[in-house]
Design an enzyme around this catalytic site. Structure first.
Site, mmCIF file in Angstrom:
data_model
loop_
_atom_site.group_PDB
_atom_site.id
_atom_site.type_symbol
_atom_site.label_atom_id
_atom_site.label_comp_id
_atom_site.label_asym_id
_atom_site.label_seq_id
_atom_site.Cartn_x
_atom_site.Cartn_y
_atom_site.Cartn_z
ATOM 1 N N GLY A 1 -1.701 6.892 -2.295
ATOM 2 C CA GLY A 1 -3.004 6.744 -1.656
ATOM 3 C C GLY A 1 -3.784 5.551 -2.150
ATOM 4 O O GLY A 1 -5.023 5.540 -2.078
ATOM 5 N N PHE B 1 0.861 -1.181 0.000
ATOM 6 C CA PHE B 1 0.000 0.000 0.000
ATOM 7 C C PHE B 1 0.902 1.236 0.000
ATOM 8 O O PHE B 1 1.744 1.393 0.877
ATOM 9 C CB PHE B 1 -0.923 0.035 1.213
ATOM 10 N N CYS B 2 0.733 2.077 -1.003
ATOM 11 C CA CYS B 2 1.561 3.278 -1.144
ATOM 12 C C CYS B 2 0.829 4.472 -0.544
ATOM 13 O O CYS B 2 -0.235 4.870 -1.021
ATOM 14 C CB CYS B 2 1.874 3.532 -2.614
ATOM 15 N N PHE B 3 1.410 5.041 0.507
ATOM 16 C CA PHE B 3 0.786 6.190 1.149
ATOM 17 C C PHE B 3 0.895 7.452 0.288
ATOM 18 O O PHE B 3 0.032 8.323 0.353
ATOM 19 C CB PHE B 3 1.431 6.436 2.515
#
Length: 215
Positions: free
Chosen positions: A33, A28-30
């Site tokens: 998003g 999951f890439c912050f």
């Protein structure tokens, strides 16, 4: 999936952030998003490669300009571009900001390229035993290796970036190749499928078939 009660193909993981299962989930890439997985990993890899290249190009340009400025200040070179007030400070600040950014982006890019060549995801690389979720119910058959490695780095990269190496670093063009002879020549390429199955190497398939026949 025991969390969302949906069909869970191989290499699919349930994302606790987006509350859904993601095909071939990597992480999951912050910053983006969203989850990086089967549908968008090729875009993510291109983003990292081009961002890394641009960052290093900026470092090179600033370094050359800084050398020119110092040459003009110390040796009084007349052919140097005129030095403005505070230019050394501005260049120094830019380099100070770029250094951690370049380091971080380069490490992320190297990590993704390494996983790409091995046909792994970040989740699979973190697990001590990537194949523990894919055991045969009949018994003790347990492969302690990466079952998705096709024994060829080119074939591994094709699973994410597509069969045309010349298009690996350009925007995704898969919609142009869903039909026609190209698909027939690359039937084992996951890039052409819906992400519900993934090929394994011929060597591993033979080992699996031989083990099952023996049982």
């Amino acid at each position: 999936c025991h969390k969302c009660n949906a069909f869970k193909p191989p290499r699919t993981h349930h994302c606790s952030k987006s509350k859904r299962c993601v095909l071939r989930m990597d992480h999951f890439c912050f910053l983006a998003g969203t989850c990086i997985g089967y549908a968008n990993q090729s875009h993510f890899v291109r983003f990292l490669v081009w961002t890394t290249w641009v960052c290093w190009a900026l470092v090179g340009v600033y370094t050359l300009r800084l050398e020119t400025v110092f040459s003009a200040m110390v040796y009084g070179r007349s052919d140097a571009i005129p030095v403005g007030d505070g230019e050394v400070v501005v260049i120094g600040m830019n380099l100070a900001i770029l250094t951690p950014v370049v380091s971080m982006v380069s490490m992320l890019c190297w990590n993704q390229l390494d996983l790409l060549v091995c046909n792994k995801t970040t989740i699979e690389s973190i697990n001590a035993m990537p194949t523990r979720a894919y055991r045969y119910k009949s018994g003790n058959f347990d492969l302690r290796e990466n079952v998705w490695d096709l024994r060829s780095w080119i074939r591994n990269v094709e699973q994410v970036m597509g069969p045309k190496w010349s298009l690996w670093l350009v925007p995704d063009m898969r919609c142009l190749f869903r039909h026609g002879s190209l698909r027939k020549r690359n039937e084992d390429c996951v890039w052409m499928t819906e992400g519900h199955w993934f090929p394994i190497s011929d060597e591993l398939r033979e080992r699996l078939e031989g083990k099952l026949v023996a049982k």
